[in-house]
Design a protein around this motif. Structure first.
Motif, PDB file in Angstrom:
ATOM      1  N   ALA A 176       0.844  -1.192   0.000  1.00 47.15           N
ATOM      2  CA  ALA A 176       0.000   0.000   0.000  1.00 47.15           C
ATOM      3  C   ALA A 176       0.880   1.243   0.000  1.00 47.15           C
ATOM      4  CB  ALA A 176      -0.923   0.007   1.213  1.00 47.15           C
ATOM      5  N   ASP A 177       0.340   2.361  -0.432  1.00 41.37           N
ATOM      6  CA  ASP A 177       1.103   3.593  -0.586  1.00 41.37           C
ATOM      7  C   ASP A 177       1.749   4.012   0.734  1.00 41.37           C
ATOM      8  OD1 ASP A 177       2.155   6.022  -1.226  1.00 41.37           O
ATOM      9  OD2 ASP A 177       0.251   7.022  -1.593  1.00 41.37           O
ATOM     10  N   PRO A 178       3.070   3.926   0.838  1.00 39.92           N
ATOM     11  CA  PRO A 178       3.716   4.279   2.108  1.00 39.92           C
ATOM     12  C   PRO A 178       3.662   5.772   2.406  1.00 39.92           C
ATOM     13  CG  PRO A 178       5.371   3.849   0.435  1.00 39.92           C
ATOM     14  CD  PRO A 178       4.040   3.487  -0.171  1.00 39.92           C
ATOM     15  N   ASP A 179       3.444   6.604   1.370  1.00 39.56           N
ATOM     16  CA  ASP A 179       3.371   8.044   1.599  1.00 39.56           C
ATOM     17  C   ASP A 179       2.129   8.428   2.391  1.00 39.56           C
ATOM     18  OD1 ASP A 179       5.736   8.464   0.237  1.00 39.56           O
ATOM     19  OD2 ASP A 179       4.743   8.720  -1.688  1.00 39.56           O
ATOM     20  N   ASP A 180       1.142   7.532   2.443  1.00 35.29           N
ATOM     21  CA  ASP A 180      -0.094   7.795   3.186  1.00 35.29           C
ATOM     22  C   ASP A 180      -0.089   7.018   4.504  1.00 35.29           C
ATOM     23  OD1 ASP A 180      -2.573   8.968   3.594  1.00 35.29           O
ATOM     24  OD2 ASP A 180      -3.652   7.307   2.669  1.00 35.29           O
ATOM     25  N   TRP A 181       1.097   6.889   5.102  1.00 37.98           N
ATOM     26  CA  TRP A 181       1.254   6.052   6.287  1.00 37.98           C
ATOM     27  C   TRP A 181       0.393   6.522   7.455  1.00 37.98           C
ATOM     28  CZ3 TRP A 181       3.063   7.006  11.277  1.00 37.98           C
ATOM     29  CH2 TRP A 181       3.316   5.867  12.065  1.00 37.98           C
ATOM     30  N   ALA A 182       0.358   7.824   7.706  1.00 37.95           N
ATOM     31  CA  ALA A 182      -0.205   8.332   8.960  1.00 37.95           C
ATOM     32  C   ALA A 182      -1.680   7.995   9.134  1.00 37.95           C
ATOM     33  CB  ALA A 182       0.007   9.834   9.061  1.00 37.95           C
ATOM     34  N   CYS A 183      -2.473   8.080   8.085  1.00 37.87           N
ATOM     35  CA  CYS A 183      -3.919   7.906   8.238  1.00 37.87           C
ATOM     36  C   CYS A 183      -4.261   6.520   8.783  1.00 37.87           C
ATOM     37  CB  CYS A 183      -4.626   8.144   6.910  1.00 37.87           C
ATOM     38  SG  CYS A 183      -6.422   7.948   7.019  1.00 37.87           S
ATOM     39  N   GLU A 184      -3.830   5.470   8.093  1.00 34.77           N
ATOM     40  CA  GLU A 184      -4.160   4.127   8.554  1.00 34.77           C
ATOM     41  C   GLU A 184      -3.325   3.710   9.755  1.00 34.77           C
ATOM     42  OE1 GLU A 184      -6.933   1.655   6.635  1.00 34.77           O
ATOM     43  OE2 GLU A 184      -7.030   3.517   7.784  1.00 34.77           O
ATOM     44  N   ALA A 185      -2.141   4.298   9.932  1.00 40.42           N
ATOM     45  CA  ALA A 185      -1.350   4.032  11.137  1.00 40.42           C
ATOM     46  C   ALA A 185      -2.026   4.634  12.362  1.00 40.42           C
ATOM     47  CB  ALA A 185       0.059   4.593  10.981  1.00 40.42           C
ATOM     48  N   ARG A 186      -2.645   5.797  12.197  1.00 37.29           N
ATOM     49  CA  ARG A 186      -3.363   6.441  13.301  1.00 37.29           C
ATOM     50  C   ARG A 186      -4.576   5.608  13.697  1.00 37.29           C
ATOM     51  NH1 ARG A 186      -4.706  10.423  10.745  1.00 37.29           N
ATOM     52  NH2 ARG A 186      -2.932  11.818  11.152  1.00 37.29           N
ATOM     53  N   ARG A 187      -5.362   5.186  12.703  1.00 36.60           N
ATOM     54  CA  ARG A 187      -6.533   4.359  12.988  1.00 36.60           C
ATOM     55  C   ARG A 187      -6.108   3.056  13.665  1.00 36.60           C
ATOM     56  NH1 ARG A 187     -10.410   0.745  10.088  1.00 36.60           N
ATOM     57  NH2 ARG A 187      -8.963   0.553   8.354  1.00 36.60           N
ATOM     58  N   TYR A 188      -5.006   2.494  13.191  1.00 35.82           N
ATOM     59  CA  TYR A 188      -4.462   1.280  13.794  1.00 35.82           C
ATOM     60  C   TYR A 188      -4.030   1.542  15.237  1.00 35.82           C
ATOM     61  CZ  TYR A 188      -1.074  -2.474  14.648  1.00 35.82           C
ATOM     62  OH  TYR A 188      -0.373  -3.516  15.200  1.00 35.82           O
ATOM     63  N   TYR A 189      -3.257   2.593  15.461  1.00 37.51           N
ATOM     64  CA  TYR A 189      -2.706   2.843  16.794  1.00 37.51           C
ATOM     65  C   TYR A 189      -3.812   3.008  17.834  1.00 37.51           C
ATOM     66  CZ  TYR A 189      -0.578   4.981  20.829  1.00 37.51           C
ATOM     67  OH  TYR A 189      -0.213   5.249  22.126  1.00 37.51           O
ATOM     68  N   PHE A 190      -4.770   3.895  17.570  1.00 38.92           N
ATOM     69  CA  PHE A 190      -5.752   4.207  18.607  1.00 38.92           C
ATOM     70  C   PHE A 190      -6.731   3.066  18.846  1.00 38.92           C
ATOM     71  CE2 PHE A 190      -4.434   8.633  17.711  1.00 38.92           C
ATOM     72  CZ  PHE A 190      -3.978   8.908  18.981  1.00 38.92           C
TER      73      PHE A 190
END
Length: 389
Positions: A176-190
């Motif tokens: 998946a597009d690594p440049d868009d890491w924060a969005c799905e990483a944020r949903r994952y983290y919280f």
């Protein structure tokens, strides 16, 4: 496309592109990856296995990468089945292999593999213990409750790599597009780690003492360069329950659309008053995990809900309950209730907010009776002023 890590560290993880619900609850439209790695040295270490859905291909890829050599160690960072389903299979396939894990993990492995006793194959490690593979020396760092109690991470000082277990993970497949890491990483983290801010903060302090060039999580892309720096910055905010972005998040749960209409009107008012960002979510129709993400992302939230059975409309109740489970805190909240004959939503929402840590209720509760009317607008204007104050 599988990531290239270092000449000695190979990626043998698997994409599960057909998966639609991770942990049977989180929507993953692109699927999920289960990351695993192989360190090739004088001795060989397998870093975690995979989920049972992908074990056949993982084992095939492992044997191809080994090219006839026998692995010496299987390092288990986390016993959850999406990373550890292959423990027994690896032990059976390679009789000489030793399983390296935390003491707590050793007690948990039989819970998932009751059919055979692996205890004589397991070596436990503690904080600061090291393992030499040859030129690679691995240092083990305990990370309990990130997000299970047995979790540990491993630092490879030779290649300056941190194997971070579920920390720094992300929803989606590996390509998946690594440049868009924060969005799905944020949903994952919280949704995965959000409850455990203090343990994550402790791990970050340990990581700060290491020279790290790459982070290799169990889910999501390998982090390096600017993406690594940004991930560390965001984890610093997230683990402290800090505000990442200025703005207001409006979450509404509306039975017939009247409460949703009031929520949309409040968004319009807030923007007219100069609020730079207003995000809005229909809790009855949109992904709750994304709503959890936005509740943590912004410092201010508005809850607008219908009354139901002399209490609170269930989609809103479920949302607030999930916030409680994830220890949502340090935020400002405003409330809107709707009740045609006996408004009750506000009472329940207020009580649930008071049960959480460092939550400030802003402004007066706005009570609607059925459809929003012109006479209700001044109260919404006043609520907007209180939110923005």
């Amino acid at each position: 496309m599988k990531p290239t890590i270092t000449p000695d560290i190979l990626y043998i993880g698997q994409d599960d592109a057909d998966l639609r619900l991770f942990e049977s609850q989180y929507d993953v439209p692109e699927g999920m990856c289960y990351n695993s790695y192989l360190i090739q040295d004088e001795k060989i270490a397998i870093m975690d296995t995979s989920d049972r859905r992908t074990m056949s291909q993982w084992m095939s890829d492992l044997k191809d990468a080994l090219a006839g050599r026998q692995p010496d160690y299987l390092i288990v960072h986390h016993v959850e089945p999406d990373h550890a389903s292959g423990i027994a299979e690896v032990a059976n396939a390679f009789p000489g292999i030793q399983i390296i894990c935390s003491a707590k993990a050793k007690t948990m492995i039989p819970l998932f593999f009751p059919e055979g006793d692996l205890s004589d194959r397991i070596t436990t490690v503690k904080e600061g213990d090291t393992l030499s593979l040859g030129k690679h020396e691995l240092k083990f760092i305990m990370a309990p409750m990130v997000h299970w109690p047995e979790v540990m991470v491993t630092y490879d000082a030779t290649d300056k790599v941190l194997f971070s277990a579920d920390g720094f993970g992300k929803f989606g497949v590996i390509d998946a597009d690594p440049d868009d890491w924060a969005c799905e990483a944020r949903r994952y983290y919280f949704n995965i780690c959000g409850k455990y801010g203090a343990p994550v903060s402790t791990l970050l302090k340990k990581a700060a003492a290491l020279e790290i060039e790459q982070i290799l999580p169990l889910h999501g892309p390998v982090l390096k360069g600017e993406m690594l720096s940004e991930a560390l910055r965001l984890y610093g905010i997230w683990s402290q329950y800090g505000v990442e972005s200025e703005g207001v998040f409006i979450a509404h749960a509306s039975i017939h659309g009247n409460t949703a209409e009031a929520a949309a009107k409040l968004k319009e008012i807030l923007l007219a008053k100069g609020c730079k960002k207003v995000a809005i979510c229909d809790l009855c129709r949109e992904d709750q995990a994304e709503a959890i993400e936005d509740a943590f992302k912004y410092g201010k939230m508005v809850l607008a809900a219908s009354s139901y059975d002399a209490g609170l409309f269930p989609p809103m109740y479920d949302f607030i309950h999930h916030l409680q489970l994830k220890t949502w805190q340090k935020r400002e909240v405003a409330l809107i209730e709707n009740g045609s004959w006996a408004p009750s939503a506000g009472r329940v929402m207020t009580q649930m907010m008071q049960e959480m840590k460092d939550i400030t209720i802003k402004g007066d509760l706005v009570t609607l009776r059925g459809k929003m009317k012109p006479a209700d607008i001044p109260a919404l204007e006043a609520l907007a002023d209180a939110i923005l104050a």
